[in-house]
Write an enzyme that holds these catalytic residues in place. Structure first.
Site, mmCIF file in Angstrom:
data_model
loop_
_atom_site.group_PDB
_atom_site.id
_atom_site.type_symbol
_atom_site.label_atom_id
_atom_site.label_comp_id
_atom_site.label_asym_id
_atom_site.label_seq_id
_atom_site.Cartn_x
_atom_site.Cartn_y
_atom_site.Cartn_z
ATOM 1 N N SER A 148 0.848 -1.192 0.000
ATOM 2 C CA SER A 148 0.000 0.000 0.000
ATOM 3 C C SER A 148 0.881 1.239 0.000
ATOM 4 O O SER A 148 2.013 1.212 0.502
ATOM 5 C CB SER A 148 -0.888 0.009 1.252
ATOM 6 O OG SER A 148 -1.493 1.274 1.447
ATOM 7 N N TYR A 161 -1.678 -0.545 10.500
ATOM 8 C CA TYR A 161 -1.873 -0.962 9.109
ATOM 9 C C TYR A 161 -0.668 -0.567 8.264
ATOM 10 O O TYR A 161 -0.124 -1.389 7.513
ATOM 11 C CB TYR A 161 -3.138 -0.325 8.542
ATOM 12 C CG TYR A 161 -3.331 -0.579 7.063
ATOM 13 C CD1 TYR A 161 -3.724 -1.829 6.603
ATOM 14 C CD2 TYR A 161 -3.095 0.432 6.128
ATOM 15 C CE1 TYR A 161 -3.893 -2.068 5.245
ATOM 16 C CE2 TYR A 161 -3.268 0.205 4.772
ATOM 17 C CZ TYR A 161 -3.664 -1.049 4.336
ATOM 18 O OH TYR A 161 -3.814 -1.287 2.986
#
Length: 253
Positions: A148, A161
């Site tokens: 990501s 995350y």
């Protein structure tokens, strides 16, 4: 667009029940690859396998929980019995559960670590010998990890995350030192805002609203956009490794 070199390859896609994983599985199958669909939701996988079959493709639904080693081992046995050696692995499974670290949501921390990091490692461990063997035999072998943009751009309350995705990005970089000399390609892809189920997993109303605002202001990629990039990267000549790819909505850039 045609990706001719994907014809007759054997691909395993995690997170195939939805989002980037599902889109990737559909595209690889449409390009002639045999595709293993790996995720927890058996019914969704069976539906996808049936759709791929109806479109003339080949797909095998293999329900598995990547947070458990026994489940991954059992899945690997089933894959090898049905399809033999895998030569393309896409780690697309992931969860995104933002909250302030001060909220002490250890349940969310563990789930993200178990899925985004340890889950990817379990899959790599199970199928790395396949990739090495395929490359040693003169074939093309690919490991694709879906990280990501959050791996290196900090967003408030996405610390855990982002840390899991930074770990996956670093893992990809390090694995190239192991697999590159064996002719196995490792590609790390870092998408920005992408329309997937991840945004529906957030239980913090304030953060959910902020994310919805970003989607409204910036727009988003479709899962198909990322799948297209995966197909492009893995269909290059075997001596070409697109090692690190960042893909963002134009307005996010």
């Amino acid at each position: 667009m045609s990706y001719g070199t994907l014809q007759d390859r054997t691909a395993l896609v995690t997170g195939a029940a939805s989002g980037i994983g599902e889109a990737t599985a559909r595209l690889l199958a449409a390009q002639g690859a045999r595709v293993v669909l790996l995720a927890r939701r058996a019914e969704r996988l069976e539906e996808l396998a049936a759709k791929i079959g109806a479109d003339g493709g080949r797909a095998l639904a293999v329900p598995a929980d990547l947070t458990g080693q026994a489940s991954v081992d059992a899945a690997a046995e089933r894959v090898h019995a049905a399809y033999g050696r895998v030569d393309l692995v896409v780690n697309a499974a992931g969860v995104m559960l933002p909250n302030p670290v001060s909220a002490h949501r250890t349940d969310e921390w563990q789930r993200m670590l178990d899925t985004n990091v340890a889950g990817a490692l379990r899959v790599i461990g199970a199928f790395a010998p396949d990739l090495v063997e395929a490359a040693a035999g003169g074939g093309t072998a690919d490991l694709v990890n879906i990280s990501s943009i959050g791996a290196h751009i900090a967003f408030p309350h996405y610390a855990v995350y982002g840390a899991t995705k930074a770990a996956l990005t670093y893992l990809s970089e390090s694995l190239r030192t192991e697999f590159g000399p064996r002719d196995v390609r490792v590609t790390n892809i870092e998408p920005g805002l992408t329309e997937t189920e991840l945004r529906g997993h957030i239980d913090n109303e304030e953060l959910s609203g902020q994310l919805e605002g970003m989607f409204g202001a910036i727009g988003s990629l479709a899962a198909d956009d990322v799948a297209d990039l995966i197909a492009y990267a893995t269909s290059r000549p075997r001596h070409v490794n697109l090692r690190q790819l960042i893909v963002l909505p134009t307005r996010q850039a």
